[in-house]
Design a protein around this motif. Sequence first.
Motif, PDB file in Angstrom:
ATOM      1  N   ALA A 193      13.438  -4.017  14.052  1.00 32.70           N
ATOM      2  CA  ALA A 193      13.059  -4.985  15.079  1.00 32.70           C
ATOM      3  C   ALA A 193      13.805  -4.695  16.382  1.00 32.70           C
ATOM      4  O   ALA A 193      14.922  -4.183  16.381  1.00 32.70           O
ATOM      5  CB  ALA A 193      13.389  -6.398  14.604  1.00 32.70           C
ATOM      6  N   GLY A 194      13.152  -5.007  17.490  1.00 31.09           N
ATOM      7  CA  GLY A 194      13.795  -4.834  18.784  1.00 31.09           C
ATOM      8  C   GLY A 194      13.491  -3.482  19.405  1.00 31.09           C
ATOM      9  O   GLY A 194      13.116  -2.527  18.730  1.00 31.09           O
ATOM     10  N   ASP A 195      13.656  -3.440  20.724  1.00 30.50           N
ATOM     11  CA  ASP A 195      13.318  -2.237  21.475  1.00 30.50           C
ATOM     12  C   ASP A 195      14.530  -1.374  21.784  1.00 30.50           C
ATOM     13  O   ASP A 195      14.383  -0.286  22.347  1.00 30.50           O
ATOM     14  CB  ASP A 195      12.636  -2.624  22.793  1.00 30.50           C
ATOM     15  CG  ASP A 195      11.336  -3.379  22.549  1.00 30.50           C
ATOM     16  OD1 ASP A 195      10.372  -2.736  22.097  1.00 30.50           O
ATOM     17  OD2 ASP A 195      11.305  -4.599  22.791  1.00 30.50           O
ATOM     18  N   GLY A 196      15.724  -1.849  21.449  1.00 27.68           N
ATOM     19  CA  GLY A 196      16.922  -1.062  21.726  1.00 27.68           C
ATOM     20  C   GLY A 196      17.346  -1.149  23.177  1.00 27.68           C
ATOM     21  O   GLY A 196      16.920  -2.029  23.936  1.00 27.68           O
ATOM     22  N   ASP A 197      18.189  -0.208  23.575  1.00 30.44           N
ATOM     23  CA  ASP A 197      18.721  -0.170  24.936  1.00 30.44           C
ATOM     24  C   ASP A 197      18.146   1.027  25.682  1.00 30.44           C
ATOM     25  O   ASP A 197      17.973   2.114  25.115  1.00 30.44           O
ATOM     26  CB  ASP A 197      20.250  -0.068  24.907  1.00 30.44           C
ATOM     27  CG  ASP A 197      20.886  -1.280  24.246  1.00 30.44           C
ATOM     28  OD1 ASP A 197      20.554  -2.416  24.649  1.00 30.44           O
ATOM     29  OD2 ASP A 197      21.706  -1.091  23.329  1.00 30.44           O
ATOM     30  N   PHE A 198      17.879   0.835  26.958  1.00 31.55           N
ATOM     31  CA  PHE A 198      17.306   1.881  27.796  1.00 31.55           C
ATOM     32  C   PHE A 198      18.295   2.267  28.898  1.00 31.55           C
ATOM     33  O   PHE A 198      18.930   1.392  29.504  1.00 31.55           O
ATOM     34  CB  PHE A 198      15.995   1.406  28.436  1.00 31.55           C
ATOM     35  CG  PHE A 198      14.890   1.140  27.441  1.00 31.55           C
ATOM     36  CD1 PHE A 198      13.972   2.141  27.120  1.00 31.55           C
ATOM     37  CD2 PHE A 198      14.758  -0.099  26.835  1.00 31.55           C
ATOM     38  CE1 PHE A 198      12.944   1.899  26.212  1.00 31.55           C
ATOM     39  CE2 PHE A 198      13.740  -0.348  25.917  1.00 31.55           C
ATOM     40  CZ  PHE A 198      12.830   0.650  25.604  1.00 31.55           C
TER      41      PHE A 198
END
Length: 341
Positions: free
Chosen positions: A286-291
């Motif tokens: 789940a989640g998009d992480g860090d960019f």
Amino acid sequence: MKKIGKISVIVLAGLALAGCSQKPKQKNASSKGSATIKVTKNKKQPTKMGHLSDQDLSPQKTVAVIVAYAGDRYSGSWTKALLDGKQNGIEVDLKNQSNYSYMNEGSGVAYMVSADAGYTLKQVNGENIYYLFSNGKKLGSVTMKQMVDYLNKRDSDSLVNSLAQNAKVNDERSDSGDDSSDSAGKKSNLPGDDGLFNVPTEFQGTWYTYNDDKMSIIKISQNKINVDNYVQELHKVKAGFLDKYTYGDMSASYHKATKNWGMAGMGSQRVHGINYMNVRGWMQEAGDGDFYGLHTENGQSVLVLAQGAGPWVSSVAWKTPQLAQQYKHKKFKDLYYQDDQ
């Protein structure tokens, strides 16, 4: 797999090799390809002389002497490295010299004090020569004795001792003798691992930003990211692996072995004008992480931090604490924030 901080006897010898040096037997020849760099000169010399010695230096003190010397003698990246070292401590990363095409002299190891400043060393006729580089160009060459003499004329004992006290040396060289990116990203035997992710050089270095009026420090190296002392080793994941397995399917030993891993990759296209590097927890579902994306604001190179499906900009990181402080509450018109949608 390499481990940061684990330094071979050879590298330690390289860092502290000046302790075994003899007196110079010849003058250093300047390279024709040396960069044109403004050399700062102190008109007023202190009457008090320092007592530094070029003999029996520890690795930390060797680095401190080099940074103190180059930071005083040359403008630009070395001056910034010295200022950063005074405020936050010196951190030198050992990398494969072959990663830097402009480093022609040396013995195979690049000692990177920052993303833009580094040095190599080599024995020439029994004398240890240090080659200094900045922004992809050679500045010159110098011996440890010459650096110590220069600093003693400026009574730099306290500066060098202070820098040495907080100096750290990280071994970030690839384990394989093959210098290709595939070998530098050598795979483990763990399921799903497709090798280390090599962070583009321009992302690497130390960045500063603010979150809720508290400074955050981000250190990015070839295969690792350190955010406020939380370190992740960055890996690529094999295609199709996450379609077959979840983190819960894996064993306790697998969890332990990968607990500090991150999944990393570069975006296939620009988003809102920025090409982001994405980092998520290993096997994160789940989640998009860090960019993290490179950009320019007010004429300065910055690291844009973003999150979510947007992705939306959460903060902007700068190369110095002073710039981070100056712009900590600034919202830039060319960046995409969540309240812009």
